[in-house]
Scaffold this motif. Structure first.
Motif, PDB file in Angstrom:
ATOM      1  N   GLU A 115       0.852  -1.188   0.000  1.00  0.00           N
ATOM      2  CA  GLU A 115       0.000   0.000   0.000  1.00  0.00           C
ATOM      3  C   GLU A 115       0.889   1.240   0.000  1.00  0.00           C
ATOM      4  O   GLU A 115       1.916   1.282   0.674  1.00  0.00           O
ATOM      5  N   VAL A 116       0.475   2.238  -0.754  1.00  0.00           N
ATOM      6  CA  VAL A 116       1.171   3.529  -0.799  1.00  0.00           C
ATOM      7  C   VAL A 116       0.147   4.584  -0.423  1.00  0.00           C
ATOM      8  O   VAL A 116      -0.933   4.636  -0.993  1.00  0.00           O
ATOM      9  N   ARG A 117       0.497   5.419   0.581  1.00  0.00           N
ATOM     10  CA  ARG A 117      -0.448   6.475   0.955  1.00  0.00           C
ATOM     11  C   ARG A 117       0.293   7.666   1.553  1.00  0.00           C
ATOM     12  O   ARG A 117       1.401   7.540   2.066  1.00  0.00           O
ATOM     13  N   ASP A 118      -0.362   8.815   1.489  1.00  0.00           N
ATOM     14  CA  ASP A 118       0.178  10.037   2.081  1.00  0.00           C
ATOM     15  C   ASP A 118      -0.036   9.985   3.584  1.00  0.00           C
ATOM     16  O   ASP A 118      -1.018   9.413   4.075  1.00  0.00           O
ATOM     17  N   SER A 119       0.885  10.619   4.314  1.00  0.00           N
ATOM     18  CA  SER A 119       0.789  10.615   5.768  1.00  0.00           C
ATOM     19  C   SER A 119       1.231  11.960   6.324  1.00  0.00           C
ATOM     20  O   SER A 119       2.227  12.526   5.893  1.00  0.00           O
ATOM     21  N   SER A 120       0.466  12.426   7.297  1.00  0.00           N
ATOM     22  CA  SER A 120       0.866  13.643   8.005  1.00  0.00           C
ATOM     23  C   SER A 120       1.368  13.292   9.404  1.00  0.00           C
ATOM     24  O   SER A 120       1.907  14.140  10.098  1.00  0.00           O
ATOM     25  N   GLY A 130       5.367  11.633   2.942  1.00  0.00           N
ATOM     26  CA  GLY A 130       5.262  12.906   3.651  1.00  0.00           C
ATOM     27  C   GLY A 130       6.349  13.800   3.093  1.00  0.00           C
ATOM     28  O   GLY A 130       6.600  13.800   1.892  1.00  0.00           O
ATOM     29  N   GLU A 131       7.025  14.540   3.961  1.00  0.00           N
ATOM     30  CA  GLU A 131       8.177  15.317   3.497  1.00  0.00           C
ATOM     31  C   GLU A 131       9.271  14.381   2.995  1.00  0.00           C
ATOM     32  O   GLU A 131      10.042  14.728   2.116  1.00  0.00           O
TER      33      GLU A 131
END
Length: 157
Positions: free
Chosen positions: A108-113, A138-139
Motif C-alpha cells: 500500500e502507498v499512501r500520504d501521511s501527516s 510525507g516530506e
C-alpha cells in the motif's frame, strides 16, 4: 523460431513447431496448500498473538511507488509461501494459497501527516498475509515492512 518481445503471441493459440508460447502454461504449478512444519506450529503455540517482524526505513528521497508495488508482487510470485494464508487446524495447520493476489493487500502507498501514528496502526494490523509493505509519503518517504515470523523463520523458508 522464438517470438521477440515486440511480437504478439496469443496465449491460447497453438504453438507451431519450434515456437514457444509466452504464457505461464510452461511454469510449474504452485501447490494450493503447503503443510506446516513443526517449527511453524511451535512458533504459533509459543506466541499466538505475535504480529510478525517489522522493519521501518526512512528515505531522504522518493521511492518509485510503481516499482515498489511491482517488486512486492514479483516477490510474492517468487516465494510461494508469501502468497498464502496461515490456516489453523487442530491436527495439521497449513499454508493455503490465496486466490486474490492481484488485490493489492500486500503493498500500500499512501500520504501521511503523522508517520508515528500510521506506523503504529500498521504494526497493529493482524498478519493475515505473510508479507505486508506500506510506503508512507510525507516530506520524506517511510517504508514499512511486516513479515509473518512463521514465513520468515519457520519451516516455510
Amino acid at each position: 523460431m522464438i517470438p521477440s518481445a515486440q511480437e504478439n503471441v496469443t496465449p491460447n493459440a497453438p504453438a507451431s513447431s519450434g515456437q514457444r508460447r509466452r504464457d505461464r502454461a510452461h511454469a510449474p504449478a504452485i501447490p494450493a496448500r503447503f503443510d506446516s512444519e513443526l517449527f511453524d506450529r511451535l512458533i504459533t503455540a509459543a506466541a499466538p498473538d505475535y504480529s510478525g517482524t517489522h522493519c521501518v526505513v526512512s528515505f531522504a528521497g522518493r521511492i518509485d511507488a510503481d516499482r515498489l508495488v511491482r517488486a512486492v508482487r514479483l516477490t510474492v510470485d517468487a516465494e510461494p509461501i508469501l502468497a498464502c494464508r496461515w490456516v489453523e487446524h487442530w491436527f495439521r495447520p497449513a499454508w493455503r494459497r490465496r486466490n486474490d493476489l492481484d488485490y493489492g493487500e500486500f503493498c500500500e502507498v499512501r500520504d501521511s501527516s503523522n508517520f508515528r501514528a500510521d506506523v503504529e496502526r500498521f504494526r497493529d494490523v493482524p498478519p493475515d498475509v505473510p508479507l505486508r509493505v506500506l510506503l508512507l509519503r510525507g516530506e520524506t518517504d517511510l517504508l514499512c515492512i511486516k513479515l509473518d515470523h512463521r514465513a520468515g523463520d519457520g519451516g516455510a523458508t
